[in-house]
Write an enzyme that holds these catalytic residues in place. Structure first.
Site, PDB file in Angstrom:
ATOM      1  CB  CYS A  88      -0.963  -0.038   1.190  1.00 21.24           C
ATOM      2  SG  CYS A  88      -2.306   1.158   1.065  1.00 21.24           S
ATOM      3  CG  HIS A 227      -3.686  -3.682   2.835  1.00 19.95           C
ATOM      4  ND1 HIS A 227      -2.770  -3.347   3.807  1.00 19.95           N
ATOM      5  CD2 HIS A 227      -4.211  -2.527   2.383  1.00 19.95           C
ATOM      6  CE1 HIS A 227      -2.749  -2.024   3.945  1.00 19.95           C
ATOM      7  NE2 HIS A 227      -3.608  -1.509   3.093  1.00 19.95           N
ATOM      8  CD  GLU A 229      -1.499  -6.617   4.859  1.00 22.27           C
ATOM      9  OE1 GLU A 229      -1.727  -5.473   5.304  1.00 22.27           O
ATOM     10  OE2 GLU A 229      -1.034  -6.818   3.719  1.00 22.27           O
TER      11      GLU A 229
END
Length: 240
Positions: A88, A227, A229
Site C-alpha cells: 500500500c 493488502h 496480508e
C-alpha cells in the site's frame, strides 16, 4: 526488517506479522522479524540496521511522519539488490523514491502530505483519485468529502502482465485483492518508469489504476497497492 512508523506498538502490524509466519510455515522456515522505526533513518546511517537483513518490507501507513526514512529503506533495497515488498503506502513510497532518483522528478511526492506546487503537467505522482470503477458501478469522491467514504475499500480485480515476476508469483492472469487506501499512483507517469526498466505489472481492469510495480533485473522488488496480508491464512500462505 519491517520498516514502519508504529513499531513501538506490537499489534499495529499484526496481520502482516501473522502472514509472515504463514509464509514460514509454507516454506518450513522460521521467520526472524526485526521491527525498525522509519524515523531512525532520517538522520542515522541506514546500513547499520539493514546490512545483515535478508529482506525489507515497508507496510502501509498514513501521514508524512517517517516518510524520508522509508524512502531511504527503499533506495537501500533497490541499490543493494535486497528483496523488497512494499504494501500500500510501501508501494507509493517506492514509486516516489524511484521517480526522484531514477527518473529525475525531484519534486515527486504525494498530495497526502499537503498541497504541492507540482510543475509537471501530469500532476502529482501520488494523489487522490476522484473516480474509479467497481465492475459496472462508478465510484466518485471529492477531496472534501467524508473521510470514511473517500477510500477505495474492499476487493478489486487486477490484471497481471505476462512474463512479469508478479505473474510468476501468482501463476494466473487475473487476481482479486483487498484494498484500504485513499491515494493512488498517477498512471500518467507509467511510460517514463517503463523506459527505465520499472514495470507496472499489475493494473486494474481497463488500465486506469496501477496495482503492482516491480523492477526488471532485481532479485525480488515488488510494490502492491493492495493488502495481501488480509487474505493470508495459516495453511494457505499468500503467494507474495
Amino acid at each position: 526488517a519491517m520498516v514502519g512508523k508504529y513499531t513501538s506498538i506490537g499489534d499495529t502490524y499484526k496481520s502482516i506479522t501473522e502472514s509472515l509466519d504463514h509464509a514460514g510455515f509454507a516454506n518450513q522456515l522460521k521467520v526472524n522479524l526485526r521491527m525498525v522505526n522509519a524515523r531512525d533513518f532520517e538522520k542515522a546511517d541506514i546500513g547499520k540496521k539493514l546490512a545483515d537483513v535478508d529482506a525489507i518490507l515497508v507496510p502501509g501507513g498514513f501521514g508524512e511522519h517517517g516518510v524520508m526514512g522509508k524512502i531511504k529503506a527503499v533506495k537501500y533495497a533497490r541499490e543493494k539488490k535486497i528483496p523488497y515488498l512494499g504494501i500500500c503506502f510501501g508501494m507509493q513510497i517506492a514509486t516516489i523514491e524511484m521517480a526522484r532518483n531514477i527518473l529525475g522528478v525531484k519534486d515527486a511526492y504525494s498530495t497526502e502530505f499537503g498541497p504541492l506546487a507540482v510543475k509537471d503537467a501530469r500532476g502529482p505522482l501520488v494523489g487522490l483519485m476522484t473516480e474509479w470503477s467497481r465492475g459496472a458501478v462508478v465510484e466518485k469522491r471529492t477531496k472534501d468529502g467524508d473521510m470514511g467514504g473517500t477510500m477505495r475499500l474492499g476487493t478489486y480485480e487486477c490484471d497481471l502482465k505476462a512474463g512479469s515476476l508478479a505473474y510468476k508469483v501468482y501463476g494466473k492472469k487475473r487476481i482479486s485483492e483487498r484494498h484500504r487506501h485513499r491515494y493512488e499512483v498517477n498512471a500518467a507517469y507509467i511510460k517514463d518508469f517503463e523506459e527505465h526498466g520499472i514495470v507496472f505489472s499489475g493494473m486494474s481492469p481497463g488500465g486506469q489504476l496501477p496495482e503492482i510495480v516491480e523492477i526488471k533485473g532485481h532479485p525480488f522488488f515488488i510494490g502492491v497497492q493492495f493488502h495481501p496480508e488480509f487474505k493470508s491464512r495459516p495453511y494457505a500462505a499468500h503467494p507474495l
